[in-house]
Each structure stands twice: as C-alpha cells, then as structure tokens.
Motif scaffolding. Structure first.
Motif, PDB file in Angstrom:
ATOM      1  N   SER A   1       0.366   3.809  -3.073  1.00  0.00           N
ATOM      2  CA  SER A   1      -0.122   5.151  -2.723  1.00  0.00           C
ATOM      3  C   SER A   1       0.924   6.235  -2.952  1.00  0.00           C
ATOM      4  CB  SER A   1      -0.557   5.181  -1.263  1.00  0.00           C
ATOM      5  OG  SER A   1       0.568   5.013  -0.402  1.00  0.00           O
ATOM      6  N   ASN A   2       2.121   5.814  -3.346  1.00  0.00           N
ATOM      7  CA  ASN A   2       3.239   6.728  -3.588  1.00  0.00           C
ATOM      8  C   ASN A   2       3.839   7.285  -2.297  1.00  0.00           C
ATOM      9  OD1 ASN A   2       4.341   6.964  -6.123  1.00  0.00           O
ATOM     10  ND2 ASN A   2       3.792   9.107  -6.362  1.00  0.00           N
ATOM     11  N   LYS A   3       3.496   6.698  -1.155  1.00  0.00           N
ATOM     12  CA  LYS A   3       4.201   7.040   0.073  1.00  0.00           C
ATOM     13  C   LYS A   3       5.663   6.659  -0.079  1.00  0.00           C
ATOM     14  CE  LYS A   3       4.269   6.137   5.064  1.00  0.00           C
ATOM     15  NZ  LYS A   3       3.627   5.392   6.188  1.00  0.00           N
TER      16      LYS A   3
ATOM     17  N   LYS B   1      -2.879   6.079 -12.285  1.00  0.00           N
ATOM     18  CA  LYS B   1      -3.397   7.244 -11.573  1.00  0.00           C
ATOM     19  C   LYS B   1      -2.953   8.541 -12.242  1.00  0.00           C
ATOM     20  CE  LYS B   1      -5.730   5.414  -8.203  1.00  0.00           C
ATOM     21  NZ  LYS B   1      -7.198   5.610  -8.108  1.00  0.00           N
TER      22      LYS B   1
ATOM     23  N   GLN C   1       0.825  -1.204   0.000  1.00  0.00           N
ATOM     24  CA  GLN C   1       0.000   0.000   0.000  1.00  0.00           C
ATOM     25  C   GLN C   1       0.863   1.260   0.000  1.00  0.00           C
ATOM     26  OE1 GLN C   1      -3.121   0.438  -0.552  1.00  0.00           O
ATOM     27  NE2 GLN C   1      -2.996   2.649  -0.266  1.00  0.00           N
ATOM     28  N   SER C   2       1.984   1.232   0.697  1.00  0.00           N
ATOM     29  CA  SER C   2       2.891   2.382   0.709  1.00  0.00           C
ATOM     30  C   SER C   2       3.467   2.642  -0.679  1.00  0.00           C
ATOM     31  CB  SER C   2       4.027   2.148   1.704  1.00  0.00           C
ATOM     32  OG  SER C   2       3.547   2.127   3.030  1.00  0.00           O
TER      33      SER C   2
ATOM     34  N   ARG D   1       0.354   3.017 -10.155  1.00  0.00           N
ATOM     35  CA  ARG D   1       0.833   4.406 -10.054  1.00  0.00           C
ATOM     36  C   ARG D   1       0.721   5.118 -11.390  1.00  0.00           C
ATOM     37  NH1 ARG D   1       5.416   1.835  -7.804  1.00  0.00           N
ATOM     38  NH2 ARG D   1       6.522   2.455  -9.677  1.00  0.00           N
TER      39      ARG D   1
END
Length: 228
Positions: free
Chosen positions: A28-30, A170, A24-25, A167
C-alpha cells in the motif's frame, strides 16, 4: 490439544498476522521504497514480540519485497526498471502455464463464470473511466486464473511475483494508454479456455504479455523513472 500445540498454533497465527500486516504496509506504500525499520520498532507497532516479526521478515525477504540488514533491521526494496521488465518476463512464463493447465481441464462455462464476471467488470470500469476498479477486476481475473489452473505451487509462485510488481503496476497503470486492448485480450483468452483450445489460449496470452512488457518499456523510457 496440549498446551504446547496451542502455543505452536498461536505462534503460527502471530507470524501469519505479522506477515500479512507488514506485506500490506509495503504494497500500500505505507512503507515506501527505501523505508527502514528495526525489529523492535515493528514489534511495538504490531503489538507482538520480536520472534513473529523476525519470521515474517524472513518470508518477505524471500519474496524480494525487503532486505534484512544486520543491526539495521529491514529495508523495503525499490524496483528499478530492469526489475520490472524481469518480473513481466517471469509472469509471461508462469501465467502462460496457468492458462494451458486451465484450458486442458475443460471446466465448462459455469465453472469459469467468475472469470467471465471479472472481464465484464473490466469492461464496465473502462466505460466509466475508473482505472482503479479496472485494476481490481484484473487482479481478480489473474487470481482466478492461477487458482483454477489446479497447481497450488504454481499459484503461489504467481502470487509472489505479482506482489513484487504491485507498487510499480499501480503507478504504470496511470501512465499507460487505457487498457481496452488488454481487456479484449482477456476475453479472447477466456473464450479459448472455455472451449478447451489450450494452444490458442496460450498463444493469445503470450502475445498479450509481450504487449504489456513493451508498454512497460515505453513508459520507463519515456518518464525515466529511477525506481518504483
């Protein structure tokens, strides 16, 4: 249940938890493309030992989301234009097979209602010009397509490949024309599936995937994006 079995189940749950949090990191681009971290650092962040982190990283490397670098931990892999096109081509084949399998099951409209609802959500999202809601509805449609097709291994492959492009998707969604024609195509595919016409459904899906791939090519050429 023995202590050993309990420990094994606990270990598996920690691996799964670490895997999901790290994935998820990344999605989400974290953890953006090029991000690097050592195993001990990730273990401290997640509050677990290095073992589940290492096993989670091995899974993520197999899914082509990261690379493991000896003595330097992991690095989040960027997507270059050729990767994005290749992923789109692979999805054309995998999702096309899902469409065929789903249509051949002759599930009926009641069983397909969640997919019908997803298409309706896409239509509503375009009406209020919310590409974020449209994207979520489209993801839901694709997940249902893969799972209802009835081939678990195929569904896992589709999910893995779609995650690789998450990614980039999006970003490119904001650069492409509003997806009216894509939404219409999903409706046409679903109608063919509902009546059991697998050939028409697969043909329409193939045409849609070619259109999407061409849109991606145009975006990558126009904006000269080095990586995503």
């Amino acid at each position: 249940m023995s202590e050993q079995q309990e420990a094994q189940e606990l270990g598996l749950s920690r691996v799964e938890s670490a895997y999901r949090q790290l994935k998820q990191s990344i999605l989400s681009n974290k953890f953006p493309p090029g991000y690097q971290a050592l195993e001990p650092e990730l273990a401290r962040t997640l509050g677990v030992s290095r073992t589940p982190v290492r096993e989670a990283l091995i899974r993520l490397e197999a899914e082509k989301l990261i690379e493991l670098i000896p003595r330097r931990g992991m690095r989040v892999l960027p997507l270059v234009p050729v990767d994005i096109i290749e992923i789109s081509q692979v999805l054309t084949a995998l999702e096309g097979t899902s469409v065929e399998l789903l249509a051949k099951q002759d599930l009926g409209r009641d069983a397909l209602q969640p997919m019908t609802d997803a298409v309706a959500e896409m239509v509503d999202a375009l009406r209020i010009d919310d590409i974020g809601i449209w994207s979520e509805a489209e993801e839901k449609f694709q997940r249902l397509l893969a799972t209802l097709a009835g081939n678990h291994r195929l569904a896992v492959l589709v999910e893995t490949v779609r995650a690789q492009a998450y990614r980039a998707r999006k970003i490119t969604l904001k650069l492409r024309p509003k997806p009216y024609s894509t939404t219409d195509a999903y409706g046409e595919i679903l109608e063919a599936v509902a009546v059991g016409d697998w050939q028409l459904a697969k043909e329409r899906h193939f045409k849609l995937r070619l259109e999407i791939t061409e849109i991606l090519r145009e975006i990558l050429d126009r904006y000269q994006l080095p990586h995503l």
